[in-house]
Design a protein around this motif. Structure first.
Motif, PDB file in Angstrom:
ATOM      1  N   SER A 180       0.825  -1.198   0.000  1.00  0.00           N
ATOM      2  CA  SER A 180       0.000   0.000   0.000  1.00  0.00           C
ATOM      3  C   SER A 180       0.862   1.251   0.000  1.00  0.00           C
ATOM      4  O   SER A 180       2.084   1.181   0.151  1.00  0.00           O
ATOM      5  N   GLY A 181       0.183   2.400  -0.129  1.00  0.00           N
ATOM      6  CA  GLY A 181       0.897   3.670  -0.193  1.00  0.00           C
ATOM      7  C   GLY A 181       1.712   3.729  -1.466  1.00  0.00           C
ATOM      8  O   GLY A 181       1.245   3.337  -2.519  1.00  0.00           O
ATOM      9  N   GLY A 182       2.944   4.167  -1.385  1.00  0.00           N
ATOM     10  CA  GLY A 182       3.844   4.218  -2.534  1.00  0.00           C
ATOM     11  C   GLY A 182       4.892   3.127  -2.451  1.00  0.00           C
ATOM     12  O   GLY A 182       5.979   3.259  -3.004  1.00  0.00           O
ATOM     13  N   SER A 183       4.581   2.036  -1.754  1.00  0.00           N
ATOM     14  CA  SER A 183       5.551   0.960  -1.541  1.00  0.00           C
ATOM     15  C   SER A 183       5.857   0.203  -2.829  1.00  0.00           C
ATOM     16  O   SER A 183       5.063   0.205  -3.764  1.00  0.00           O
ATOM     17  N   THR A 184       7.022  -0.445  -2.847  1.00  0.00           N
ATOM     18  CA  THR A 184       7.456  -1.210  -4.015  1.00  0.00           C
ATOM     19  C   THR A 184       8.012  -2.556  -3.576  1.00  0.00           C
ATOM     20  O   THR A 184       8.805  -2.628  -2.636  1.00  0.00           O
ATOM     21  N   LEU A 185       7.589  -3.622  -4.249  1.00  0.00           N
ATOM     22  CA  LEU A 185       8.169  -4.951  -4.103  1.00  0.00           C
ATOM     23  C   LEU A 185       8.722  -5.317  -5.466  1.00  0.00           C
ATOM     24  O   LEU A 185       7.976  -5.410  -6.439  1.00  0.00           O
ATOM     25  N   HIS A 186      10.036  -5.474  -5.563  1.00  0.00           N
ATOM     26  CA  HIS A 186      10.730  -5.696  -6.835  1.00  0.00           C
ATOM     27  C   HIS A 186      11.500  -7.003  -6.721  1.00  0.00           C
ATOM     28  O   HIS A 186      12.483  -7.078  -5.985  1.00  0.00           O
ATOM     29  N   LEU A 187      11.052  -8.050  -7.437  1.00  0.00           N
ATOM     30  CA  LEU A 187      11.646  -9.374  -7.318  1.00  0.00           C
ATOM     31  C   LEU A 187      12.116  -9.902  -8.666  1.00  0.00           C
ATOM     32  O   LEU A 187      11.500  -9.644  -9.693  1.00  0.00           O
ATOM     33  N   THR A 188      13.192 -10.678  -8.612  1.00  0.00           N
ATOM     34  CA  THR A 188      13.659 -11.453  -9.750  1.00  0.00           C
ATOM     35  C   THR A 188      13.679 -12.909  -9.309  1.00  0.00           C
ATOM     36  O   THR A 188      14.237 -13.235  -8.254  1.00  0.00           O
ATOM     37  N   SER A 189      13.060 -13.777 -10.088  1.00  0.00           N
ATOM     38  CA  SER A 189      12.940 -15.182  -9.705  1.00  0.00           C
ATOM     39  C   SER A 189      14.258 -15.924  -9.861  1.00  0.00           C
ATOM     40  O   SER A 189      15.149 -15.499 -10.598  1.00  0.00           O
ATOM     41  N   PRO A 190      14.376 -17.085  -9.191  1.00  0.00           N
ATOM     42  CA  PRO A 190      15.558 -17.934  -9.396  1.00  0.00           C
ATOM     43  C   PRO A 190      15.613 -18.404 -10.853  1.00  0.00           C
ATOM     44  O   PRO A 190      14.583 -18.572 -11.500  1.00  0.00           O
ATOM     45  N   THR A 191      16.819 -18.623 -11.347  1.00  0.00           N
ATOM     46  CA  THR A 191      16.987 -19.091 -12.728  1.00  0.00           C
ATOM     47  C   THR A 191      17.231 -20.591 -12.810  1.00  0.00           C
ATOM     48  O   THR A 191      17.271 -21.152 -13.899  1.00  0.00           O
ATOM     49  N   SER A 192      17.397 -21.244 -11.657  1.00  0.00           N
ATOM     50  CA  SER A 192      17.599 -22.690 -11.647  1.00  0.00           C
ATOM     51  C   SER A 192      16.982 -23.263 -10.376  1.00  0.00           C
ATOM     52  O   SER A 192      16.595 -22.522  -9.475  1.00  0.00           O
ATOM     53  N   GLY A 193      16.884 -24.576 -10.319  1.00  0.00           N
ATOM     54  CA  GLY A 193      16.321 -25.230  -9.147  1.00  0.00           C
ATOM     55  C   GLY A 193      14.825 -25.413  -9.245  1.00  0.00           C
ATOM     56  O   GLY A 193      14.194 -25.062 -10.245  1.00  0.00           O
ATOM     57  N   ALA A 194      14.239 -25.937  -8.164  1.00  0.00           N
ATOM     58  CA  ALA A 194      12.809 -26.267  -8.135  1.00  0.00           C
ATOM     59  C   ALA A 194      11.913 -25.051  -8.339  1.00  0.00           C
ATOM     60  O   ALA A 194      10.807 -25.172  -8.850  1.00  0.00           O
ATOM     61  N   ASP A 195      12.382 -23.865  -7.924  1.00  0.00           N
ATOM     62  CA  ASP A 195      11.559 -22.658  -8.020  1.00  0.00           C
ATOM     63  C   ASP A 195      11.940 -21.750  -9.192  1.00  0.00           C
ATOM     64  O   ASP A 195      11.538 -20.588  -9.229  1.00  0.00           O
ATOM     65  N   ALA A 196      12.683 -22.278 -10.154  1.00  0.00           N
ATOM     66  CA  ALA A 196      13.102 -21.475 -11.308  1.00  0.00           C
ATOM     67  C   ALA A 196      11.883 -20.857 -11.986  1.00  0.00           C
ATOM     68  O   ALA A 196      10.891 -21.532 -12.254  1.00  0.00           O
ATOM     69  N   GLY A 197      11.945 -19.536 -12.199  1.00  0.00           N
ATOM     70  CA  GLY A 197      10.876 -18.833 -12.893  1.00  0.00           C
ATOM     71  C   GLY A 197       9.692 -18.453 -12.025  1.00  0.00           C
ATOM     72  O   GLY A 197       8.755 -17.825 -12.491  1.00  0.00           O
ATOM     73  N   ILE A 198       9.706 -18.804 -10.733  1.00  0.00           N
ATOM     74  CA  ILE A 198       8.590 -18.481  -9.837  1.00  0.00           C
ATOM     75  C   ILE A 198       9.092 -17.534  -8.749  1.00  0.00           C
ATOM     76  O   ILE A 198       9.954 -17.880  -7.954  1.00  0.00           O
TER      77      ILE A 198
END
Length: 181
Positions: free
Chosen positions: A152-170
């Motif tokens: 909320s407000g002017g907050s920012t969540l900026h994420l880059t996903s893993p490129t390998s492993g079980a969670d790659a791309g998520i």
């Protein structure tokens, strides 16, 4: 209940990864005001509520369509650790945070928090408000049970996903079972 809530001028930016809201709740994702979500792909199983000038780039896809199987059924949901912690930053705090299981994660004011690469399991709430900024590269946020995210407000969540492993791309993944729906 609501899994993702972005309001005001809040931004959720997911680079090179998908936002998957695998909750069947009728209000699984809510965007209002001037909220913005950007990701390579945004999928929601339950309901999507958008009001005001809120936008998603690209638009959310409703999955699965009636009669379709869950396209993320093969994606294993992590098990929260028995040892969990809470995190809170406010004011002008600048900090780096390690992966793990968090009951609550709260960043407010003008705090700047960097998530170290890895898996973050959220069991209750993840809130970013004010002008706070949270970012991380190689990060997956998993929301278990009835946990949710609120920006909320002017907050920012900026994420880059893993490129390998079980969670790659998520980068963001919500539990398939939402006990409140």
């Amino acid at each position: 209940g609501t899994s993702v809530q972005v309001s005001g001028n809040g931004e959720l930016l997911v680079h090179w990864g998908s936002l998957v809201v695998d909750s069947q709740s009728s209000s699984a994702a809510q965007l209002s005001g001037n909220a913005e979500i950007q990701s390579s792909e945004s999928d929601v199983v339950g309901g999507l509520q958008v009001s005001g000038n809120a936008v998603t780039q690209p638009a959310f896809h409703q999955v699965p369509k009636p009669g379709d199987a869950d396209p993320y059924a093969a994606l294993t949901e992590p098990t929260p650790s028995a040892k969990s912690m809470s995190y809170s930053a406010s004011g002008t705090t600048k900090a780096a945070v390690s992966p793990g299981t968090y009951t609550s994660f709260s960043v407010s004011g003008q705090a700047v928090v960097t998530l170290q690469p890895g898996l973050y399991v959220i069991t209750q709430s993840f809130q970013v408000s004010g002008q706070a900024q949270v970012s991380g590269s190689g990060v997956t946020l998993f929301f278990s049970g009835q946990s949710g995210m609120a920006l909320s407000g002017g907050s920012t969540l900026h994420l880059t996903s893993p490129t390998s492993g079980a969670d790659a791309g998520i980068s963001v993944f919500f539990d398939r079972v939402d006990g409140s729906s």
